[in-house]
Design a protein around this motif. Structure first.
Motif, PDB file in Angstrom:
ATOM      1  N   THR A  75       0.841  -1.193   0.000  1.00  6.82           N
ATOM      2  CA  THR A  75       0.000   0.000   0.000  1.00  6.82           C
ATOM      3  C   THR A  75       0.877   1.244   0.000  1.00  6.82           C
ATOM      4  OG1 THR A  75      -1.855  -1.089   1.120  1.00  6.82           O
ATOM      5  CG2 THR A  75      -1.734   1.313   1.271  1.00  6.82           C
ATOM      6  N   LEU A  76       0.566   2.158  -0.914  1.00  6.55           N
ATOM      7  CA  LEU A  76       1.262   3.428  -1.049  1.00  6.55           C
ATOM      8  C   LEU A  76       0.278   4.545  -0.747  1.00  6.55           C
ATOM      9  CD1 LEU A  76       2.913   2.640  -4.510  1.00  6.55           C
ATOM     10  CD2 LEU A  76       4.000   2.372  -2.265  1.00  6.55           C
ATOM     11  N   VAL A  77       0.661   5.473   0.110  1.00  7.48           N
ATOM     12  CA  VAL A  77      -0.195   6.605   0.461  1.00  7.48           C
ATOM     13  C   VAL A  77       0.631   7.881   0.392  1.00  7.48           C
ATOM     14  CG1 VAL A  77      -1.630   7.687   2.243  1.00  7.48           C
ATOM     15  CG2 VAL A  77      -1.620   5.191   1.999  1.00  7.48           C
ATOM     16  N   ALA A  78       0.089   8.905  -0.238  1.00  6.62           N
ATOM     17  CA  ALA A  78       0.736  10.218  -0.249  1.00  6.62           C
ATOM     18  C   ALA A  78      -0.329  11.274   0.007  1.00  6.62           C
ATOM     19  CB  ALA A  78       1.441  10.473  -1.581  1.00  6.62           C
ATOM     20  N   ASN A  79       0.039  12.285   0.786  1.00  5.58           N
ATOM     21  CA  ASN A  79      -0.910  13.322   1.186  1.00  5.58           C
ATOM     22  C   ASN A  79      -0.454  14.704   0.744  1.00  5.58           C
ATOM     23  OD1 ASN A  79      -2.400  11.322   2.533  1.00  5.58           O
ATOM     24  ND2 ASN A  79      -1.291  11.640   4.439  1.00  5.58           N
ATOM     25  N   TRP A  80      -1.442  15.562   0.510  1.00  6.38           N
ATOM     26  CA  TRP A  80      -1.189  16.945   0.118  1.00  6.38           C
ATOM     27  C   TRP A  80      -2.142  17.882   0.871  1.00  6.38           C
ATOM     28  CZ3 TRP A  80      -0.246  12.970  -3.172  1.00  6.38           C
ATOM     29  CH2 TRP A  80       0.920  13.025  -3.945  1.00  6.38           C
ATOM     30  N   THR A  81      -1.875  19.163   0.798  1.00 10.98           N
ATOM     31  CA  THR A  81      -2.685  20.244   1.373  1.00 10.98           C
ATOM     32  C   THR A  81      -2.772  20.127   2.895  1.00 10.98           C
ATOM     33  OG1 THR A  81      -4.057  20.142  -0.639  1.00 10.98           O
ATOM     34  CG2 THR A  81      -4.799  21.594   1.127  1.00 10.98           C
ATOM     35  N   PRO A  82      -1.745  20.601   3.593  1.00  6.83           N
ATOM     36  CA  PRO A  82      -1.741  20.511   5.058  1.00  6.83           C
ATOM     37  C   PRO A  82      -2.757  21.441   5.709  1.00  6.83           C
ATOM     38  CG  PRO A  82       0.104  21.842   4.281  1.00  6.83           C
ATOM     39  CD  PRO A  82      -0.530  21.246   3.052  1.00  6.83           C
ATOM     40  N   PHE A  83      -3.139  21.076   6.920  1.00  7.61           N
ATOM     41  CA  PHE A  83      -3.981  21.912   7.785  1.00  7.61           C
ATOM     42  C   PHE A  83      -5.312  22.290   7.141  1.00  7.61           C
ATOM     43  CE2 PHE A  83       0.410  22.855   9.215  1.00  7.61           C
ATOM     44  CZ  PHE A  83       0.303  22.368  10.505  1.00  7.61           C
ATOM     45  N   GLU A  84      -6.031  21.294   6.634  1.00  8.94           N
ATOM     46  CA  GLU A  84      -7.358  21.554   6.089  1.00  8.94           C
ATOM     47  C   GLU A  84      -8.359  21.714   7.231  1.00  8.94           C
ATOM     48  OE1 GLU A  84      -6.921  19.088   1.851  1.00  8.94           O
ATOM     49  OE2 GLU A  84      -8.402  18.459   3.356  1.00  8.94           O
ATOM     50  N   GLU A  85      -8.796  22.936   7.452  1.00  7.79           N
ATOM     51  CA  GLU A  85      -9.806  23.229   8.476  1.00  7.79           C
ATOM     52  C   GLU A  85     -11.134  22.627   8.027  1.00  7.79           C
ATOM     53  OE1 GLU A  85     -12.667  24.344  10.903  1.00  7.79           O
ATOM     54  OE2 GLU A  85     -10.553  24.600  11.442  1.00  7.79           O
TER      55      GLU A  85
END
Length: 517
Positions: A75-85
């Motif tokens: 499983t590969l996971v990558a995240n973007w856009t920090p601190f989404e209120e």
């Protein structure tokens, strides 16, 4: 590297809290020093000047692990856009259409990508004459009341000497799970998330959409290393915030070189289209907390535009990490002797006999030995606690990378035994046991800001003259009756408001026409 199983009970004093200080920031530096590349900008929650102003293109974390319930897959996971209120409407948090989101796979240890999984996006608005993200209650991904929708493609690029030799379509026009607007609009968000989990070509499974930020740590380290007295540690700074995630589960045989060489290197990049129509790399991330705490300001943007095979450019920052020196200055914790060769194996080359590929070229990347089976009893400290299926062998969602890297930076690998940590040992929300494993994003209905200072679950309704209105119970994804009733009440209130506005308009129009119809 010898695994050490230790209890941390009763050791949350200076050392434990210091590790927190290191963890949030120092950790990265230490790990980075090992990451001789100084280029691994992992956990990039605002880690470099330019990218901090472009959150949609900013990688926050990368994860790579053998799937616990399907051990023949990775499983590969990558995240973007920090601190989404959670309540960040009316536009919420779309994936940009002018970007390429990439996950790179190095299957032979030469610091060059052999495979690239590439995500691209397309956005559509059904009704541009309203400010609403959704015009009614959304019960499915194809609900006409979902006004803003996105789809994505995944392409698999095979490379030789950094030149594309073939391209294969893995996914085409699949739906993105929407941002979680709230319980009145999306009474069963888990159902929407489940609908966004799709099978893709080649036997894989994909999810793209919003998720709870899985990274956990106390980021107040930047306030003069936790205030200089360690009084600020222990709060998960990312509690309640979400991120945009891409998750892909693929047959392990598709990404490794062979059964005899099962170690892969993994990192992620973002390319943004410029005014000329060309794509330029603006973000890069492999191991957590590297660019933030190891690379100095003058080279942070350079690192984000660089590639692993050029990581020697940043070696000096890894060998002499600023964080270790700061810890010694502020807290009197003796910094290990430089250059920090002890960290190179963990962050650059992989650990011998664990996750180091033959003829490895030092470079910042997550290195995962895909032949090591998932642990039946995962340890948050991973390899340091005898669990070889955890960080730094890849990275699982629940791995406490801050504590692990802090302990390494403080000299765990050179005999300086310690239990450093930031006093944040787990994510605020439980992870799932099946793909995509990520926790659901926080609903603004239940976010701390919605509850007010009293800490209860009541809110004051503007349409009710400030009278208290009971908030719907926290949903477990089943879409309970409370949420439906609240949604109905909200719809009724909106109808009353529209009627009132209509009457006001009619009266004004009638006065302007002298009372004539």
């Amino acid at each position: 590297m010898t695994a050490h199983a230790r209890s941390r009970q009763g050791r949350r004093g200076l050392a434990a809290l210091v590790c927190g200080a290191l963890a949030a920031g120092g950790l990265a530096a230490a790990g980075v020093s090992a990451l001789e590349p100084g280029s691994a900008r992992a956990s990039s929650h605002r880690e470099a000047p330019l990218i901090s102003g472009q959150p949609q293109y900013d990688n926050t974390d990368v994860y790579a692990f053998v799937s616990p319930d399907k051990p023949d897959t990775t499983t590969l996971v990558a995240n973007w856009t920090p601190f989404e209120e959670p309540a960040g409407g009316p536009n919420f948090y779309p994936f940009p259409d002018d970007a390429q989101y990439d996950i790179h796979i190095d299957s032979d240890g030469d610091a060059q990508g052999d495979l690239i999984y590439r995500w691209t996006f397309d956005s559509k608005v059904r009704n541009g004459n309203t400010f609403l993200y959704n015009t009614g209650q959304v019960t499915s991904l194809d609900d006409p009341d979902l006004n803003f929708t996105q789809t994505y493609d995944i392409d698999l690029l095979k490379l030789k000497d950094q030149k594309v030799v073939s391209t294969k379509k893995v996914a085409n026009n699949l739906p993105v799970a929407p941002s979680r607007v709230g319980d009145a609009s999306m009474p069963d968000y888990k159902k929407l998330r489940d609908q966004a989990v799709r099978k893709v070509a080649g036997g894989g499974t994909s999810y793209v959409g919003q998720a709870d930020d899985p990274f956990f740590l106390d980021l107040q380290v930047f306030d003069s290393l936790y205030g200089g007295d360690l009084s600020q540690v222990g709060d998960d700074t990312l509690t309640g915030y979400s991120v945009n995630s891409v998750a892909l589960q693929v047959p392990t045989a598709d990404i490794r070189q062979s059964e005899k060489q099962p170690v892969v290197g993994v990192w992620s990049t973002t390319q943004r289209k410029n005014a000329k129509g060309d794509y330029t790399q603006v973000s890069r991330l492999g191991s957590p907390l590297v660019d933030e705490l190891v690379v100095p300001l003058r080279d942070k943007d350079k690192f984000n535009a660089s590639s692993p095979w050029n990581d020697a450019d940043f070696l000096q920052y890894v060998q002499k990490p600023e964080l270790a020196r700061l810890l010694e200055k502020v807290y009197g914790i003796k910094a290990p002797a430089e250059p920090r060769k002890d960290l190179v194996s963990v962050f650059l080359t992989g650990v011998k006999d664990l996750n180091q590929p033959p003829n490895v070229r030092p470079a910042e990347a997550l290195r995962l030995n895909t032949s090591i089976k998932p642990s039946a009893d995962p340890k948050r400290l991973g390899v340091l606690d005898g669990d070889n299926a955890g960080f730094p062998n890849g990275r699982r969602l629940a791995d406490d990378v801050v504590d692990i890297e802090l302990q390494a930076v403080a000299g765990e690998l050179v005999g300086n035994k310690n239990d450093l940590g930031d006093a944040v040992d787990a994510n605020d929300m439980a992870f799932g046991k099946t793909f995509p494993y990520l926790a659901l994003p926080t609903s603004p209905t239940h976010a701390p800001a919605a509850k007010g200072g009293g800490g209860d679950t009541s809110m004051r309704g503007a349409l009710g003259g400030g009278a208290k209105v009971q908030a719907p119970s926290v949903s477990d994804g089943s879409g309970g009756s409370d949420a439906v009733l609240i949604a109905s009440a909200a719809a009724g209130a909106a109808g009353v408001l529209l009627v009132g506005l209509g009457l006001a308009w009619w009266r004004a129009r009638r006065r302007g026409s002298g009372g004539a119809f």
